[in-house]
Structure formats: C-alpha cells, structure tokens
Design a protein around this motif. Sequence first.
Motif, short mmCIF file in Angstrom:
data_model
loop_
_atom_site.label_atom_id
_atom_site.label_comp_id
_atom_site.label_asym_id
_atom_site.label_seq_id
_atom_site.Cartn_x
_atom_site.Cartn_y
_atom_site.Cartn_z
N ARG A 1 0.78 -68.86 23.52
CA ARG A 1 2.22 -68.93 23.74
C ARG A 1 2.56 -68.87 25.23
NH1 ARG A 1 5.55 -68.96 19.96
NH2 ARG A 1 4.21 -67.79 18.53
N GLY A 2 1.76 -68.12 25.98
CA GLY A 2 2.03 -68.00 27.42
C GLY A 2 2.00 -69.33 28.14
N ASP B 1 5.50 -70.34 28.49
CA ASP B 1 6.41 -69.35 29.08
C ASP B 1 6.54 -69.60 30.59
OD1 ASP B 1 8.11 -67.25 29.36
OD2 ASP B 1 6.65 -65.68 28.88
N ARG B 2 6.89 -70.86 30.91
CA ARG B 2 7.03 -71.30 32.30
C ARG B 2 8.14 -72.34 32.36
NH1 ARG B 2 1.76 -74.19 33.78
NH2 ARG B 2 1.71 -74.72 31.55
N SER C 1 9.99 -75.81 32.46
CA SER C 1 9.59 -77.02 31.75
C SER C 1 8.91 -78.04 32.66
CB SER C 1 10.80 -77.66 31.08
OG SER C 1 11.80 -77.99 32.04
N PRO D 1 12.18 -68.56 21.17
CA PRO D 1 10.90 -68.27 21.84
C PRO D 1 10.20 -69.54 22.27
CG PRO D 1 11.09 -67.08 19.76
CD PRO D 1 12.20 -68.09 19.77
N PRO D 2 9.39 -69.48 23.31
CA PRO D 2 8.64 -70.66 23.77
C PRO D 2 7.60 -71.10 22.75
CG PRO D 2 7.88 -68.69 24.91
CD PRO D 2 9.09 -68.29 24.13
N CYS E 1 10.38 -74.20 26.19
CA CYS E 1 9.72 -73.52 27.31
C CYS E 1 10.54 -72.30 27.75
CB CYS E 1 9.56 -74.47 28.50
SG CYS E 1 8.60 -75.94 28.14
N LEU E 2 9.92 -71.46 28.58
CA LEU E 2 10.55 -70.26 29.16
C LEU E 2 10.86 -69.21 28.09
CD1 LEU E 2 12.97 -71.81 31.82
CD2 LEU E 2 10.88 -70.51 32.24
N PRO E 3 11.16 -67.98 28.52
CA PRO E 3 11.41 -66.90 27.55
C PRO E 3 12.64 -67.17 26.70
CG PRO E 3 10.97 -66.01 29.75
CD PRO E 3 11.15 -67.48 29.91
N GLU E 4 12.74 -66.46 25.60
CA GLU E 4 13.86 -66.58 24.68
C GLU E 4 15.18 -66.40 25.42
OE1 GLU E 4 15.18 -64.87 20.27
OE2 GLU E 4 13.32 -64.20 21.25
N SER F 1 16.52 -68.87 27.31
CA SER F 1 16.56 -69.70 28.52
C SER F 1 17.11 -71.10 28.28
CB SER F 1 15.15 -69.80 29.13
OG SER F 1 14.65 -68.53 29.47
#
Length: 257
Positions: free
Chosen positions: A13-14, A17-18, A20, A76-77, A96-99, A101
């Motif tokens: 998942r990480g 978490d960036r 797009s 969530p991403p 993408c990115l945390p919930e 975003s």
Amino acid sequence: MGVGELSSAALPRGFFDRPSHEVAPDLLGRVLVHGGADGVVAVRLTEVEAYGGPGEDPAAHTYRGKTPRNAVMFGPPGHLYVYFTYGMHFCANLVCLPEGSGSAVLLRAGEVVSGLDTARARRSSGRAVPPGEPGSSGGPGASGRSVSSGKLIAERDLARGPARLAVALGLLREHNGLDAIQEGAAAGRPRGSVTMLEGRPPDPAAIRSGPRTGISTAKETPWRFWIDGDPTVSPYRPHVPRRRSVAATSVGEAPRS
C-alpha cells in the motif's frame, strides 16, 4: 516491451502513499489482475496519467472537492476509482496519497499478459457497457467496431486506451472502490478481486512524459507517462473544442463545450 520475467509479488500500500505524479511513472510495467466471472485477465501497464488533488489540478475530478461520484478518490491509497464517461465508457484509476487527499492515476493503456482469450472475448462483444447502462445500445462499443464485422482485434489494441483497458479487464461501476492491494495474495486471488503486482518495470531511460490527452484545462501539465516505443501505448490527442453548428447558430442555441 522490456526484458525479464514478470514478478507475481503484490505491491504494498505504501507504493501509492505518494503524490500521483510520482506514482504514475513507477506504475509503468506493473501488472493489474482482475478475476471476473468469465475469467482472469492481467494487464501490464504501458501508459498512465496523473491527476492532482482539490484546488491543485483543474483537470482532476476532485478539483472542486468531494462529491458522491469522486468519494473513492478521497479514500485510502491503492483502491480502484472507476467512473462512467461520455455515456459510453468506464475508465479505471488507482487512488494515491493518504485518505482524504483526493488524487489518483488514470490507467490509459497496457499489454494483456494473461487471459488473452477472455480479454478478446470481452472486447469482441462490441459492448462498452453492460445491458441496462445508459449508452448500452446502438453503434459499436469500446472495441471500435460492430459485433458483426468479424474482424479479429490485434493484441496491441486489446487494452490500448482507457476504455478498452477497462473492458479487457472487465471493470465496471460495481468495481468502484475495490482494494487493489492484496499483499500476500499473489498465490491465489478470490474471484472478483483486483491485485496490483510488481510486474516488470521498464528501463527508466525508456519512460517518457508529456501533456495529458484530450483535456481542456491544465493542458500543458506533463503528467502523462508512457513506455517509449511500446506498441500498446495509445495515440496522443489534444483537446479540440466542439464548434457551434450552423443549425444551433440559426436557432440561437448556446454552443456545447
């Protein structure tokens, strides 16, 4: 197309978490797998587009904030955001990115690396949408031809374009919100699941970037990424405003944009 074997390890998942525009080029060569009722298809991504968050990117669905339609993009991403467009097609994105975003990457094109017969059957149906959806009758579907033409679709064209990719993978409205992060599930995926695999990333020197396709705002943002020379990459088409017809002008109707 690159060299080496495809990796069946699931992406964590990480990875998503960036921003797009950082995730997008790293998605090239990765493999998205979807197991539908009619079979399993896997597509190695060769072309993607990044879209930013609220107030940041005028071309993004989230530019004006959260709505029922784009709510998944604020989740969530690593989840699928599937939307219906032009009354005809579905398109698939990865969040993408945390919930909270509101950012995602559009999956524009790819190479079918598994489930070729299933993908071809879906595309050859000539139906871009399932029965009952608006636009499900009349004219050719996402296959770009009528059912009766009998012409075999070339492998390079099976997932060449965002609508074709969604059809080949069997992705519909019901798949909006599915979690594509199935860590530890590479050995066996349940029917109806989607999984993002490591696949086979290309040589970084083969990655190109440029303006996104067919959008009317933020047209010059170079957030379209593709594998140079790959035959499955779709043609670039700039946005062309619709012209007011003579008939519309004569009755005083406003032009469509």
